[in-house]
Write a protein that holds these residues in place. Structure first.
Motif, PDB file in Angstrom:
ATOM      1  N   TYR A  67      39.592  39.451  30.824  1.00 23.93           N
ATOM      2  CA  TYR A  67      39.094  39.019  32.128  1.00 23.93           C
ATOM      3  C   TYR A  67      37.608  38.676  32.103  1.00 23.93           C
ATOM      4  N   LYS A  68      37.079  38.358  30.940  1.00 27.51           N
ATOM      5  CA  LYS A  68      35.641  38.072  30.842  1.00 27.51           C
ATOM      6  C   LYS A  68      35.252  36.781  31.558  1.00 27.51           C
ATOM      7  N   ASP A  69      36.207  35.884  31.782  1.00 26.69           N
ATOM      8  CA  ASP A  69      35.910  34.622  32.459  1.00 26.69           C
ATOM      9  C   ASP A  69      36.501  34.552  33.869  1.00 26.69           C
ATOM     10  N   ARG A  70      37.100  35.647  34.345  1.00 32.35           N
ATOM     11  CA  ARG A  70      37.737  35.634  35.659  1.00 32.35           C
ATOM     12  C   ARG A  70      36.690  35.765  36.764  1.00 32.35           C
ATOM     13  N   THR A  71      36.703  34.824  37.694  1.00 32.09           N
ATOM     14  CA  THR A  71      35.786  34.859  38.825  1.00 32.09           C
ATOM     15  C   THR A  71      36.515  34.870  40.172  1.00 32.09           C
ATOM     16  N   GLN A  72      37.840  34.676  40.147  1.00 35.18           N
ATOM     17  CA  GLN A  72      38.626  34.672  41.375  1.00 35.18           C
ATOM     18  C   GLN A  72      39.836  35.600  41.209  1.00 35.18           C
ATOM     19  N   ALA A  73      40.203  36.272  42.287  1.00 37.38           N
ATOM     20  CA  ALA A  73      41.390  37.134  42.261  1.00 37.38           C
ATOM     21  C   ALA A  73      42.012  37.138  43.645  1.00 37.38           C
ATOM     22  N   GLN A  74      43.299  36.863  43.719  1.00 33.78           N
ATOM     23  CA  GLN A  74      44.027  36.855  44.982  1.00 33.78           C
ATOM     24  C   GLN A  74      44.727  38.204  45.171  1.00 33.78           C
ATOM     25  N   SER A  75      44.725  38.680  46.415  1.00 32.01           N
ATOM     26  CA  SER A  75      45.351  39.971  46.683  1.00 32.01           C
ATOM     27  C   SER A  75      45.643  40.106  48.169  1.00 32.01           C
ATOM     28  N   ASP A  76      46.661  40.903  48.486  1.00 36.07           N
ATOM     29  CA  ASP A  76      46.920  41.280  49.865  1.00 36.07           C
ATOM     30  C   ASP A  76      46.399  42.683  50.157  1.00 36.07           C
ATOM     31  N   ASP A 193      48.301  43.256  39.082  1.00 35.66           N
ATOM     32  CA  ASP A 193      48.546  44.144  37.942  1.00 35.66           C
ATOM     33  C   ASP A 193      47.874  45.497  38.119  1.00 35.66           C
ATOM     34  N   GLY A 194      47.420  45.784  39.356  1.00 32.13           N
ATOM     35  CA  GLY A 194      46.917  47.118  39.664  1.00 32.13           C
ATOM     36  C   GLY A 194      45.443  47.337  39.422  1.00 32.13           C
ATOM     37  N   GLN A 195      44.704  46.317  39.034  1.00 27.62           N
ATOM     38  CA  GLN A 195      43.273  46.476  38.826  1.00 27.62           C
ATOM     39  C   GLN A 195      42.539  46.521  40.159  1.00 27.62           C
ATOM     40  N   ILE A 196      41.578  47.419  40.263  1.00 24.19           N
ATOM     41  CA  ILE A 196      40.750  47.519  41.467  1.00 24.19           C
ATOM     42  C   ILE A 196      39.391  46.905  41.144  1.00 24.19           C
ATOM     43  N   LEU A 197      39.069  45.804  41.824  1.00 25.45           N
ATOM     44  CA  LEU A 197      37.858  45.044  41.529  1.00 25.45           C
ATOM     45  C   LEU A 197      36.913  45.055  42.711  1.00 25.45           C
ATOM     46  N   SER A 198      35.633  45.099  42.422  1.00 19.04           N
ATOM     47  CA  SER A 198      34.624  45.077  43.472  1.00 19.04           C
ATOM     48  C   SER A 198      34.402  43.655  43.970  1.00 19.04           C
ATOM     49  N   VAL A 199      34.433  43.499  45.292  1.00 18.38           N
ATOM     50  CA  VAL A 199      34.121  42.219  45.927  1.00 18.38           C
ATOM     51  C   VAL A 199      32.688  42.230  46.455  1.00 18.38           C
ATOM     52  N   SER A 250      32.849  36.236  50.172  1.00 18.48           N
ATOM     53  CA  SER A 250      34.132  35.701  49.711  1.00 18.48           C
ATOM     54  C   SER A 250      35.039  36.853  49.329  1.00 18.48           C
ATOM     55  N   LEU A 251      36.259  36.846  49.848  1.00 20.30           N
ATOM     56  CA  LEU A 251      37.202  37.929  49.574  1.00 20.30           C
ATOM     57  C   LEU A 251      38.015  37.699  48.306  1.00 20.30           C
ATOM     58  N   THR A 252      37.836  36.554  47.671  1.00 18.54           N
ATOM     59  CA  THR A 252      38.560  36.265  46.432  1.00 18.54           C
ATOM     60  C   THR A 252      37.627  36.190  45.224  1.00 18.54           C
ATOM     61  N   LYS A 253      36.334  36.161  45.466  1.00 17.62           N
ATOM     62  CA  LYS A 253      35.379  36.064  44.365  1.00 17.62           C
ATOM     63  C   LYS A 253      35.122  37.446  43.782  1.00 17.62           C
ATOM     64  N   VAL A 254      35.253  37.560  42.467  1.00 14.68           N
ATOM     65  CA  VAL A 254      35.018  38.841  41.795  1.00 14.68           C
ATOM     66  C   VAL A 254      34.090  38.616  40.606  1.00 14.68           C
ATOM     67  N   GLN A 255      33.501  39.696  40.159  1.00 17.72           N
ATOM     68  CA  GLN A 255      32.617  39.628  39.001  1.00 17.72           C
ATOM     69  C   GLN A 255      33.444  39.618  37.714  1.00 17.72           C
TER      70      GLN A 255
END
Length: 309
Positions: A67-76, A193-199, A250-255
């Motif tokens: 996930y080193k290049d992931r900048t977006q994540a969708q979630s409910d 996949d169960g990851q908890i990410l800071s927004v 942004s609620l989909t932007k992640v670090q």
């Protein structure tokens, strides 16, 4: 003459061919000293070879190579938790002195004229606020609330749009106006996949104090201690209505997940230690590379580490 030119060309090709510079081929391997470690025990990774540079991804949350290049994540599952400390003043005299509001229609103009209450939804009933405390360090968690569940309060979340939050302070002259401090503001998303990410957090939400009642004598203050503070005041202090408004979040932007640079070409490393604080099986990634003006040689090594309680 032509024969001499051809001979010279061949000699030059041979000369440069013999002196061709190349990136040094990588000789690199890594493995844990043993396959299983306890929580809190230093994992010892044994390194062979001497690459110019090594990056380390522990496999823990926020540090996965995949996930080193992931900048977006969708979630409910997008949650907010904050924490408050209230001191002084009485609810009977100063009712609803602290509220939390949300908006996806706020225009981003941080002035009294730019704040239209009709753009904002009061979501305070979904959260727990501090009662009157006797010390500055007694903070009360708001609880962890899923923002997508607040439709009953009038907030229908559009995850494609930025959202603004405001801590609204209201105080009336004539009695002691409460003091409110906020030391936590965490928005997190849980991936499929169960990851908890800071927004967003209290330190990067971008707070601006806006005197909605222009004559308010007090402002929200956010300092280097990462505490959002409204000091209130005594009975003689003029009335206040002041909002601390976040930037558009942004609620989909992640670090992106991050790694640690372990070495450069001036150092040698034969081992590296890392300590895990949570039990589980981790996929650990090492990226080794040799880089110079002639190019780059890179290799990736993945190993599994089992951390037991």
């Amino acid at each position: 003459m032509m024969n001499k030119i051809s001979l010279l060309s061949l000699l030059l090709i041979g000369l440069f061919g013999c002196n061709k510079k190349e990136v040094i081929v990588l000789d690199f391997d890594v493995k844990p000293e043993k396959s299983s470690y306890k929580v809190g025990e230093a994992v010892n990774f044994l390194i062979t070879g001497n690459p110019d540079q090594v990056m380390f991804y522990s496999g823990a949350e926020g540090h996965k190579y995949a996930y080193k290049d992931r900048t977006q994540a969708q979630s409910d599952q997008i949650t907010l938790e904050f924490a408050t400390n209230r001191r002084y003043g009485l609810d009977a005299q100063q009712p609803q002195s602290f509220r939390i509001l949300a908006s996806q229609t706020f225009g981003g103009t941080y002035t009294s004229a730019g704040v239209n209450p009709a753009d904002w939804v009061d979501v305070t009933p979904a959260f727990t606020l501090s009662g009157t405390q006797s010390t500055d360090v007694a903070y009360v968690s708001s609880g962890v609330v899923n923002l997508t569940s607040l439709t009953s309060l009038g907030l229908t979340l559009d995850k494609a749009k930025p959202i603004y939050f405001a801590f609204k302070y209201t105080g009336v002259t004539g009695s002691t106006q409460p003091r409110w401090w906020v030391n936590k503001f965490d928005i997190k998303t849980t991936t499929t996949d169960g990851q908890i990410l800071s927004v967003a957090s209290i330190s990067n939400a971008g707070w601006t104090s806006v005197k909605v009642l222009a004559t308010s004598p007090v402002s929200w203050i956010f300092g280097t201690d990462n505490i959002l503070k409204f000091q209130g005041g005594g009975a003689a202090v003029a009335s206040n209505q002041v909002w601390a408004i976040s930037s558009g979040l942004s609620l989909t932007k992640v670090q992106p997940d991050t790694g640690v640079a372990l070495k450069n070409m001036t150092t040698r490393m034969d081992a590296y230690q890392h300590t895990y604080t949570t039990a589980g099986t981790y996929t650990v990634t090492f990226i080794a590379s040799n880089v110079n003006i002639y190019g780059e040689s890179k290799t990736m090594k993945e190993v599994q580490v089992n951390i037991v309680p």
